[in-house]
Design a protein around this motif. Structure first.
Motif, PDB file in Angstrom:
ATOM      1  N   LEU A  36       0.228   6.455  -7.067  1.00 21.96           N
ATOM      2  CA  LEU A  36      -0.659   7.601  -6.834  1.00 21.96           C
ATOM      3  C   LEU A  36       0.114   8.916  -6.847  1.00 21.96           C
ATOM      4  O   LEU A  36      -0.487   9.996  -6.965  1.00 21.96           O
ATOM      5  CB  LEU A  36      -1.387   7.456  -5.487  1.00 21.96           C
ATOM      6  CG  LEU A  36      -2.271   6.219  -5.318  1.00 21.96           C
ATOM      7  CD1 LEU A  36      -3.002   6.275  -3.978  1.00 21.96           C
ATOM      8  CD2 LEU A  36      -3.276   6.093  -6.465  1.00 21.96           C
ATOM      9  N   GLY A  37       1.446   8.844  -6.674  1.00 19.34           N
ATOM     10  CA  GLY A  37       2.243  10.081  -6.640  1.00 19.34           C
ATOM     11  C   GLY A  37       2.049  10.850  -5.343  1.00 19.34           C
ATOM     12  O   GLY A  37       2.203  12.078  -5.302  1.00 19.34           O
ATOM     13  N   LEU A  38       1.722  10.128  -4.273  1.00 19.71           N
ATOM     14  CA  LEU A  38       1.524  10.753  -2.954  1.00 19.71           C
ATOM     15  C   LEU A  38       2.536  10.150  -1.988  1.00 19.71           C
ATOM     16  O   LEU A  38       2.734   8.935  -1.997  1.00 19.71           O
ATOM     17  CB  LEU A  38       0.119  10.451  -2.420  1.00 19.71           C
ATOM     18  CG  LEU A  38      -1.068  10.952  -3.244  1.00 19.71           C
ATOM     19  CD1 LEU A  38      -2.364  10.368  -2.671  1.00 19.71           C
ATOM     20  CD2 LEU A  38      -1.123  12.469  -3.226  1.00 19.71           C
ATOM     21  N   SER A  39       3.136  10.978  -1.167  1.00 14.60           N
ATOM     22  CA  SER A  39       4.085  10.459  -0.182  1.00 14.60           C
ATOM     23  C   SER A  39       3.307   9.888   1.011  1.00 14.60           C
ATOM     24  O   SER A  39       2.601  10.620   1.716  1.00 14.60           O
ATOM     25  CB  SER A  39       5.018  11.580   0.284  1.00 14.60           C
ATOM     26  OG  SER A  39       5.663  11.172   1.470  1.00 14.60           O
ATOM     27  N   TYR A  40       3.480   8.593   1.228  1.00 17.02           N
ATOM     28  CA  TYR A  40       2.808   7.948   2.362  1.00 17.02           C
ATOM     29  C   TYR A  40       3.352   8.523   3.671  1.00 17.02           C
ATOM     30  O   TYR A  40       2.600   8.764   4.618  1.00 17.02           O
ATOM     31  CB  TYR A  40       3.032   6.440   2.275  1.00 17.02           C
ATOM     32  CG  TYR A  40       2.170   5.614   3.179  1.00 17.02           C
ATOM     33  CD1 TYR A  40       0.900   5.218   2.789  1.00 17.02           C
ATOM     34  CD2 TYR A  40       2.629   5.210   4.435  1.00 17.02           C
ATOM     35  CE1 TYR A  40       0.100   4.448   3.618  1.00 17.02           C
ATOM     36  CE2 TYR A  40       1.838   4.435   5.267  1.00 17.02           C
ATOM     37  CZ  TYR A  40       0.574   4.059   4.850  1.00 17.02           C
ATOM     38  OH  TYR A  40      -0.212   3.295   5.682  1.00 17.02           O
ATOM     39  N   ALA A  41       4.675   8.772   3.685  1.00 18.99           N
ATOM     40  CA  ALA A  41       5.298   9.334   4.908  1.00 18.99           C
ATOM     41  C   ALA A  41       4.709  10.710   5.217  1.00 18.99           C
ATOM     42  O   ALA A  41       4.430  11.027   6.383  1.00 18.99           O
ATOM     43  CB  ALA A  41       6.811   9.412   4.738  1.00 18.99           C
ATOM     44  N   ASP A  42       4.522  11.527   4.166  1.00 18.24           N
ATOM     45  CA  ASP A  42       3.936  12.856   4.401  1.00 18.24           C
ATOM     46  C   ASP A  42       2.500  12.746   4.890  1.00 18.24           C
ATOM     47  O   ASP A  42       2.066  13.532   5.744  1.00 18.24           O
ATOM     48  CB  ASP A  42       3.965  13.690   3.116  1.00 18.24           C
ATOM     49  CG  ASP A  42       5.356  14.249   2.830  1.00 18.24           C
ATOM     50  OD1 ASP A  42       6.248  14.077   3.673  1.00 18.24           O
ATOM     51  OD2 ASP A  42       5.522  14.854   1.755  1.00 18.24           O
ATOM     52  N   MET A  43       1.755  11.783   4.319  1.00 15.81           N
ATOM     53  CA  MET A  43       0.363  11.617   4.764  1.00 15.81           C
ATOM     54  C   MET A  43       0.339  11.400   6.281  1.00 15.81           C
ATOM     55  O   MET A  43      -0.459  12.015   7.007  1.00 15.81           O
ATOM     56  CB  MET A  43      -0.282  10.418   4.042  1.00 15.81           C
ATOM     57  CG  MET A  43      -1.679  10.092   4.543  1.00 15.81           C
ATOM     58  SD  MET A  43      -2.397   8.621   3.798  1.00 15.81           S
ATOM     59  CE  MET A  43      -1.593   7.309   4.721  1.00 15.81           C
ATOM     60  N   VAL A  44       1.239  10.528   6.756  1.00 15.63           N
ATOM     61  CA  VAL A  44       1.242  10.187   8.182  1.00 15.63           C
ATOM     62  C   VAL A  44       1.892  11.295   9.005  1.00 15.63           C
ATOM     63  O   VAL A  44       1.320  11.761   9.993  1.00 15.63           O
ATOM     64  CB  VAL A  44       1.988   8.840   8.398  1.00 15.63           C
ATOM     65  CG1 VAL A  44       2.123   8.540   9.888  1.00 15.63           C
ATOM     66  CG2 VAL A  44       1.260   7.718   7.679  1.00 15.63           C
ATOM     67  N   SER A  85      -8.014  10.614  11.580  1.00 15.69           N
ATOM     68  CA  SER A  85      -7.187  11.707  12.087  1.00 15.69           C
ATOM     69  C   SER A  85      -6.225  11.109  13.104  1.00 15.69           C
ATOM     70  O   SER A  85      -6.661  10.405  14.031  1.00 15.69           O
ATOM     71  CB  SER A  85      -8.070  12.755  12.768  1.00 15.69           C
ATOM     72  OG  SER A  85      -7.289  13.493  13.689  1.00 15.69           O
ATOM     73  N   LEU A  86      -4.936  11.390  12.955  1.00 15.76           N
ATOM     74  CA  LEU A  86      -3.982  10.882  13.945  1.00 15.76           C
ATOM     75  C   LEU A  86      -3.958  11.750  15.202  1.00 15.76           C
ATOM     76  O   LEU A  86      -3.219  11.450  16.139  1.00 15.76           O
ATOM     77  CB  LEU A  86      -2.591  10.743  13.314  1.00 15.76           C
ATOM     78  CG  LEU A  86      -2.480   9.582  12.310  1.00 15.76           C
ATOM     79  CD1 LEU A  86      -1.106   9.542  11.660  1.00 15.76           C
ATOM     80  CD2 LEU A  86      -2.788   8.243  12.978  1.00 15.76           C
ATOM     81  N   GLY A 123      -4.095   8.871   9.282  1.00 13.94           N
ATOM     82  CA  GLY A 123      -3.809   7.448   9.459  1.00 13.94           C
ATOM     83  C   GLY A 123      -4.631   6.612   8.497  1.00 13.94           C
ATOM     84  O   GLY A 123      -5.638   7.088   7.922  1.00 13.94           O
ATOM     85  N   LEU A 124      -4.200   5.365   8.321  1.00 15.56           N
ATOM     86  CA  LEU A 124      -4.932   4.458   7.436  1.00 15.56           C
ATOM     87  C   LEU A 124      -4.929   3.049   8.039  1.00 15.56           C
ATOM     88  O   LEU A 124      -4.403   2.107   7.453  1.00 15.56           O
ATOM     89  CB  LEU A 124      -4.271   4.482   6.043  1.00 15.56           C
ATOM     90  CG  LEU A 124      -5.067   4.000   4.832  1.00 15.56           C
ATOM     91  CD1 LEU A 124      -6.446   4.629   4.751  1.00 15.56           C
ATOM     92  CD2 LEU A 124      -4.291   4.237   3.556  1.00 15.56           C
ATOM     93  N   PRO A 125      -5.490   2.926   9.257  1.00 20.72           N
ATOM     94  CA  PRO A 125      -5.472   1.613   9.906  1.00 20.72           C
ATOM     95  C   PRO A 125      -6.421   0.628   9.224  1.00 20.72           C
ATOM     96  O   PRO A 125      -7.366   1.017   8.538  1.00 20.72           O
ATOM     97  CB  PRO A 125      -5.933   1.921  11.339  1.00 20.72           C
ATOM     98  CG  PRO A 125      -6.753   3.140  11.214  1.00 20.72           C
ATOM     99  CD  PRO A 125      -6.126   3.950  10.109  1.00 20.72           C
ATOM    100  N   VAL A 173       0.841  -1.207   0.000  1.00 22.90           N
ATOM    101  CA  VAL A 173       0.000   0.000   0.000  1.00 22.90           C
ATOM    102  C   VAL A 173       0.877   1.259   0.000  1.00 22.90           C
ATOM    103  O   VAL A 173       0.619   2.219  -0.733  1.00 22.90           O
ATOM    104  CB  VAL A 173      -0.979  -0.001   1.201  1.00 22.90           C
ATOM    105  CG1 VAL A 173      -1.774   1.300   1.261  1.00 22.90           C
ATOM    106  CG2 VAL A 173      -1.916  -1.199   1.121  1.00 22.90           C
ATOM    107  N   GLU A 174       1.952   1.221   0.800  1.00 23.04           N
ATOM    108  CA  GLU A 174       2.880   2.369   0.815  1.00 23.04           C
ATOM    109  C   GLU A 174       3.483   2.587  -0.574  1.00 23.04           C
ATOM    110  O   GLU A 174       3.565   3.725  -1.057  1.00 23.04           O
ATOM    111  CB  GLU A 174       4.017   2.114   1.816  1.00 23.04           C
ATOM    112  CG  GLU A 174       3.587   2.163   3.264  1.00 23.04           C
ATOM    113  CD  GLU A 174       4.808   2.139   4.194  1.00 23.04           C
ATOM    114  OE1 GLU A 174       4.767   1.385   5.163  1.00 23.04           O
ATOM    115  OE2 GLU A 174       5.774   2.857   3.921  1.00 23.04           O
TER     116      GLU A 174
END
Ligand SMILES: CC(C)(COP(=O)(O)OP(=O)(O)OC[C@H]1O[C@@H](n2cnc3c(N)ncnc32)[C@H](O)[C@@H]1OP(=O)(O)O)[C@@H](O)C(=O)NCCC(=O)NCCSC(=O)c1cc(O)c2ccccc2c1O
Length: 148
Positions: A44-52, A117-118, A58-60, A36-37
């Protein structure tokens, strides 16, 4: 939903395996989380690290179904595949699988992830930029083979 598919190749290492040299089942879940990461970062061109870490999204996982069909051994390189079964309001349902070098299906799974939301650890609507990126990827015509 569309059957766009993201695929990445993964070498199965000593650390993935039990003493019999066969992948230990929870490792599949770790590999599927990494998938998924990689999908976020490379398709998707999205940073998973930036999302978190920056956006504090979060994406539990809230639901998982898994079928183990054939063993995977240390030293093999397997293909991990991902497609979107459903993009809901606050949830994202993904079909993921692992296939062996000869194309034999080893594991299939479906997982439901929820945007949270984290700060509060409560469910939130899929952030618009993430929703747009997933919809754009779903409507693109070429399956993504991750070559990193
Ligand atoms: C995540 C929760 C806070 C959600 O709470 P709740 O279920 O009350 O929320 P909603 O009722 O609003 O539902 C939102 C949305 O999800 C769908 N849904 C909820 N549960 C299920 C289910 N069991 N099966 C299928 N679908 C479900 C529901 O239909 C809604 O869909 P819509 O699309 O219609 O909006 C709460 O459930 C919770 O906290 N659960 C515990 C989660 C958990 O502990 N998981 C295991 C460990 S966490 C983890 O593995 C993890 C992985 C990561 O990759 C992360 C990445 C980044 C940050 C954190 C991560 C992380 O923690």
């Amino acid at each position: 939903m569309a059957s766009e598919r993201f695929v990445t190749q993964v070498p199965i290492r000593f650390a993935h395996c039990d003493p019999a040299g066969i992948i230990f089942f929870p490792q599949y879940l770790v590999l599927f989380n990494g998938l998924v990461e990689d999908w976020f970062n490379n398709a998707l061109g999205l940073s998973y690290a930036d999302m978190v870490q920056k956006d504090r999204v979060g994406l539990p996982i809230v639901h998982l179904e898994c079928d183990f069909r054939t063993i995977t051994r240390m030293g093999e390189t397997v293909a991990l595949g991902l497609s979107v079964a459903k993009l809901g309001n606050r949830s994202l349902t993904l079909d993921v699988d692992c296939t062996g070098p000869e194309g034999q299906l080893r594991v299939t799974a479906q997982k439901v992830l929820v945007f949270t939301s984290l700060q509060t650890h409560q469910a939130i609507s899929a952030p618009p930029a993430i929703r747009r990126a997933i919809e754009r990827w779903l409507s693109s015509s070429n399956p993504t083979e991750n070559r990193s």
